[in-house]
Write a protein that holds these residues in place. Structure first.
Motif, mmCIF file in Angstrom:
data_model
loop_
_atom_site.group_PDB
_atom_site.id
_atom_site.type_symbol
_atom_site.label_atom_id
_atom_site.label_comp_id
_atom_site.label_asym_id
_atom_site.label_seq_id
_atom_site.Cartn_x
_atom_site.Cartn_y
_atom_site.Cartn_z
ATOM 1 N N HIS A 140 -12.217 8.551 1.381
ATOM 2 C CA HIS A 140 -11.138 9.093 0.539
ATOM 3 C C HIS A 140 -11.230 8.805 -0.956
ATOM 4 O O HIS A 140 -10.433 9.339 -1.723
ATOM 5 C CB HIS A 140 -9.780 8.646 1.069
ATOM 6 C CG HIS A 140 -9.602 7.152 1.136
ATOM 7 N ND1 HIS A 140 -8.387 6.565 1.420
ATOM 8 C CD2 HIS A 140 -10.462 6.110 0.976
ATOM 9 C CE1 HIS A 140 -8.511 5.248 1.422
ATOM 10 N NE2 HIS A 140 -9.772 4.938 1.165
ATOM 11 N N ASP B 186 -5.095 4.052 5.428
ATOM 12 C CA ASP B 186 -6.001 3.025 4.915
ATOM 13 C C ASP B 186 -5.235 2.052 4.009
ATOM 14 O O ASP B 186 -4.223 2.410 3.399
ATOM 15 C CB ASP B 186 -7.106 3.736 4.101
ATOM 16 C CG ASP B 186 -8.299 2.849 3.800
ATOM 17 O OD1 ASP B 186 -9.351 3.041 4.426
ATOM 18 O OD2 ASP B 186 -8.160 1.969 2.920
ATOM 19 N N LEU B 187 -5.732 0.809 3.923
ATOM 20 C CA LEU B 187 -5.089 -0.185 3.048
ATOM 21 C C LEU B 187 -5.078 0.282 1.597
ATOM 22 O O LEU B 187 -4.178 -0.070 0.823
ATOM 23 C CB LEU B 187 -5.854 -1.513 3.161
ATOM 24 C CG LEU B 187 -5.361 -2.653 2.257
ATOM 25 C CD1 LEU B 187 -3.965 -3.105 2.689
ATOM 26 C CD2 LEU B 187 -6.341 -3.817 2.275
ATOM 27 N N HIS B 188 -6.093 1.071 1.211
ATOM 28 C CA HIS B 188 -6.250 1.503 -0.184
ATOM 29 C C HIS B 188 -5.717 2.917 -0.395
ATOM 30 O O HIS B 188 -5.754 3.741 0.500
ATOM 31 C CB HIS B 188 -7.741 1.450 -0.575
ATOM 32 C CG HIS B 188 -8.351 0.097 -0.399
ATOM 33 N ND1 HIS B 188 -8.995 -0.290 0.772
ATOM 34 C CD2 HIS B 188 -8.374 -0.976 -1.217
ATOM 35 C CE1 HIS B 188 -9.417 -1.541 0.652
ATOM 36 N NE2 HIS B 188 -9.046 -1.991 -0.532
ATOM 37 N N ASP C 99 -8.780 -1.152 7.591
ATOM 38 C CA ASP C 99 -8.705 -2.364 6.764
ATOM 39 C C ASP C 99 -7.262 -2.788 6.531
ATOM 40 O O ASP C 99 -6.992 -3.782 5.865
ATOM 41 C CB ASP C 99 -9.468 -2.191 5.432
ATOM 42 C CG ASP C 99 -9.168 -0.880 4.740
ATOM 43 O OD1 ASP C 99 -9.852 -0.590 3.732
ATOM 44 O OD2 ASP C 99 -8.275 -0.140 5.178
ATOM 45 N N GLY D 184 -11.877 2.820 5.828
ATOM 46 C CA GLY D 184 -12.207 1.401 5.665
ATOM 47 C C GLY D 184 -12.093 0.673 6.989
ATOM 48 O O GLY D 184 -11.661 1.235 7.996
ATOM 49 N N TYR E 291 -13.467 -3.587 7.756
ATOM 50 C CA TYR E 291 -14.600 -4.476 7.474
ATOM 51 C C TYR E 291 -14.718 -5.621 8.470
ATOM 52 O O TYR E 291 -15.669 -6.386 8.406
ATOM 53 C CB TYR E 291 -14.497 -4.977 6.034
ATOM 54 C CG TYR E 291 -14.373 -3.796 5.113
ATOM 55 C CD1 TYR E 291 -13.140 -3.406 4.581
ATOM 56 C CD2 TYR E 291 -15.469 -2.967 4.879
ATOM 57 C CE1 TYR E 291 -13.021 -2.273 3.802
ATOM 58 C CE2 TYR E 291 -15.363 -1.826 4.104
ATOM 59 C CZ TYR E 291 -14.131 -1.484 3.575
ATOM 60 O OH TYR E 291 -14.001 -0.334 2.829
HETATM 61 ZN ZN LIG Z 1 -9.725 0.776 2.416
#
Ligand SMILES: [Zn+2]
Ligand SMILES: O=C(CCc1ccccc1NC(=O)c1cccc(C(F)(F)F)c1)NO
Length: 380
Positions: A145, A181-183, A270, A307, A309
């Motif tokens: 993204h 997503d976290l971001h 994530d 994401g 990780y």
């Molecule tokens: Zn992310």
């Protein structure tokens, strides 16, 4: 009226779930920084739970140059082609930097073929939905993204999501993009910030200095696209209940006002407790409740990765989400037939429990966010 053979076939497929199963794609996905081995780990766990037999498996077609150019600039795409052929990378230093191919997006081996493969998987899924061959498609190797039209960013070399949405626009007039997503999903938001045909909804961690820094509450879209960009900026530590409650309020408001006829969901893992990104305190069940809400809408939907990780946890999360999408109950003990069984030690459980870190989002924060976002629609 007698149903035609074709219509019967399409009718048959329309309840189907298509899953991109392509070993070449899994290998290409391994070139993305920090997630080497993740794609096959996810696939092996989904297979170990015997979920593949409930889905229609399809290979992925690499994206053509023309399709890549439907979003990315000619400069960027031609540079990727040139750099793939050239052996002397020395005198490309400044060009590499110009196209973001440095730091978190280092040049990968065979970069053009890699970009065609990554983009092609999500576009192949979009094509399946456009052709009505299935109502749901899954590509856990997609969801990149952050990629912009003329540069790589944040581990994202090509924006498969924008390209897939562009393909969906051939048939669907109102597409809702949801980013778990976290971001912040900045690349997708930027691509459609002026469009009233694509609504982008991103829930993400938002605090000074946290990447990418965009996605504030006042970020609502531009021009004809004003109020078709929705951002839910959250503080760290958010837990399932707060997250699901605010998602449900906003999603139902979006459903009733925007009436999307197709949905694309980025399920970056994530945001799950235990990820080294260490931002949110969610569990796969929390995200699962959100996508159950989306599935209930019963419109063509594309599920993508992103994401994630902590590789075993990302495999746990996306296997669980696949079972939710299929409407199947699966056991929480990891099947010992799984090839990577030892990766799931010491618990060998599918469930991920939340941590004890506090949720910095207060009830007032959540109330303010919900009221501000859900009241936006009086303008339109
Ligand atoms: Zn992310
Ligand atoms: O996950 C991302 C990319 C995040 C990113 C963008 C730009 C620069 C660095 C990152 N990476 C991380 O935020 C990150 C967080 C936790 C763990 C890692 C790891 F890959 F090093 F493990 C990386 N987008 O959804």
């Amino acid at each position: 009226m007698k149903m035609s053979q074709e219509a019967k076939k399409t009718k048959l497929y329309s309840s189907r779930v298509v899953y991109v199963c392509d070993l070449l794609l899994f290998k290409e996905c391994d070139k993305i920084p920090n997630i080497c081995g993740r794609a096959i780990l996810v696939h092996n766990l989904i297979r170990a739970y015997d979920l593949l037999s409930h889905m229609h498996l399809i290979p992925s077609e690499p994206a053509s140059e023309d399709i890549l150019l439907s979003f990315h600039s000619r400069n960027y795409i031609e540079f990727l082609q040139k750099v793939e052929e050239s052996s002397d990378l020395e005198n490309h230093e400044e060009d590499l930097l110009e196209f973001g191919l440095a730091y978190d997006c280092p040049l990968v081996e065979g970069i053009y073929k890699f970009v065609q493969s990554i983009a092609g998987a999500s576009i192949t899924c979009a094509q399946v939905l456009v052709d009505g061959l299935a109502r749901i498609a899954i590509n856990w190797c997609g969801g990149w993204h952050h990629a912009q039209r003329d540069e790589a960013e944040g581990f994202c070399y090509v924006n498969d999501i924008v390209l897939a949405i562009h393909k969906l626009r051939e048939k669907f007039s109102r597409i809702l993009y949801i980013d778990f997503d976290l971001h912040h999903g900045n690349g997708v938001e930027n691509a459609f910030s002026f469009s009233p045909h694509v609504m982008t909804l991103s829930l993400h961690k938002y605090e000074p200095g946290f990447y990418p820094g965009s996605g504030g509450l006042s970020d609502v879209g531009l021009g004809q696209g004003r109020y078709y960009t929705v951002n839910v900026p959250l503080k760290e530590g958010v837990r399932d209940d707060n997250y699901f409650t605010i998602f449900q309020s906003i999603a139902n408001k979006v459903w009733s006002t925007f009436c999307p006829n197709a949905v694309v969901v980025q399920c970056g893992a994530d945001c799950i407790n235990g990820d080294p990104a260490c931002g949110f305190n969610l569990t796969p069940r929390g995200i699962g409740r959100c996508i159950e809400n989306v599935l209930a809408w019963n419109v063509p939907t594309l599920f993508l990765g992103g994401g994630g990780y902590n590789l075993p946890n990302t495999a746990r999360c996306w296997t669980y989400l696949t079972s939710i999408i299929l409407g199947l109950q699966i056991t929480s003990s990891i099947p010992d037939s799984n090839l990577d069984f030892m990766c799931y030690s010491p618990d060998f459980e599918l469930d991920i429990v939340r941590g004890n870190r506090s949720d910095l989002n207060t009830a007032e924060d959540m109330k303010h966010l919900t009221e501000t976002i859900c009241s936006e629609y009086h303008h339109t």
